[in-house]
Design an enzyme around this catalytic site. Sequence first.
Site, PDB file in Angstrom:
ATOM      1  N   HIS A 128      41.259   4.935  38.904  1.00  0.00           N
ATOM      2  CA  HIS A 128      42.485   4.309  38.393  1.00  0.00           C
ATOM      3  C   HIS A 128      42.812   3.076  39.233  1.00  0.00           C
ATOM      4  CE1 HIS A 128      46.713   3.748  37.282  1.00  0.00           C
ATOM      5  NE2 HIS A 128      46.451   4.483  36.209  1.00  0.00           N
ATOM      6  N   GLU A 130      45.536   1.676  40.136  1.00  0.00           N
ATOM      7  CA  GLU A 130      46.573   1.812  41.158  1.00  0.00           C
ATOM      8  C   GLU A 130      46.001   2.395  42.442  1.00  0.00           C
ATOM      9  OE1 GLU A 130      50.466   4.582  42.047  1.00  0.00           O
ATOM     10  OE2 GLU A 130      50.199   3.886  39.980  1.00  0.00           O
ATOM     11  N   SER A 229      48.232   6.599  32.126  1.00  0.00           N
ATOM     12  CA  SER A 229      48.241   7.859  32.877  1.00  0.00           C
ATOM     13  C   SER A 229      49.527   8.634  32.649  1.00  0.00           C
ATOM     14  CB  SER A 229      48.054   7.576  34.375  1.00  0.00           C
ATOM     15  OG  SER A 229      48.147   8.769  35.131  1.00  0.00           O
ATOM     16  N   SER A 272      55.178   2.726  29.894  1.00  0.00           N
ATOM     17  CA  SER A 272      54.692   1.394  29.525  1.00  0.00           C
ATOM     18  C   SER A 272      54.776   1.128  28.023  1.00  0.00           C
ATOM     19  CB  SER A 272      53.238   1.222  29.998  1.00  0.00           C
ATOM     20  OG  SER A 272      52.420   2.276  29.514  1.00  0.00           O
TER      21      SER A 272
END
Length: 318
Positions: A128, A130, A229, A272
Amino acid sequence: MEKVKKIILVAPRGFCAGVDRAVRTVEEALEVFGAPVYVKHRIVHNTTVVRSLEEKGAIIVETLEEVPEGSVVVFSAHGSPPEHYIQAKKRGLRVIDATCPLVTKVHLEVHRYLKRGYEIVYIGHRGHIEGEGVRAEAHPYGKDIFLVDSVSSVEALPSILGKCVYLTQTTLSIPETEGIITALREKIPNIESPPIQDICYATTNRQVAVQKLAQGVDVVLVVGSADSSNSNRLVERARDEGAKAYLVENVEAVQELDLKNVETIGITAGASAPESMVRSITDHLKQGGAQEETLNVIQESMRFADPLELQYMREAKT
């Protein structure tokens, strides 16, 4: 479909403060500098949002080599490795950092603990964006951060006898994280936790809200993109409550579902996902006569200030 009698919209849902700030940053950058404005990685993990920004003149890139020298580039909400800032400076790029402040918090924790001689275990999804940014903060120290994404991966960790702390990706499922933390404490009894949990308030609030929603509906629809996610975690939380739950991004995805025997549909949205996506789906469902209600679980008022770079650039233009 014709038997759907009720739609229950849960609150909070949709955009969190970090996503709102990031999207607003790209939109304002386009207003201040004009098109094109480059965005390193998709600003948030939502196809509809990204497509809308591209239509306004944003260009999504995955590497800084794709950005012409001297151009304006926005770093996405997920956070970036420190070497990307160095690379951007060398190429004369005008960087606007839209990293979510709650992700920045985890980056700063890495520095604080490494300077104090800690080993760090990071709980997050492998690959991921992040987590990759967070773990890269250890590179200047010549250190590596251990990544765990399951109880079995905890068992594979080496024995850590010195000071150790765990940090987490901001968008994880609370129950999933608790299980891994329990395994970490058994594996490394001296492991410490961060002063404040890293899973963000919006992730937590939306998971609590969908849990409540799932208890009173036949089906839960989570509006969001497949690579989001936090949206996927909402589906999991709804299913944990015994509800049927589906991740949908648009009306077409809803039309593919078998809703013939469904009377009550609960709807939430990932952090999001814009409200326009939710509304297009509710409007579609209401064509069959379904009534809309709202379930208010938690009140949110968080808002983050614009990135400093954008504020300075805006002032320089006036």
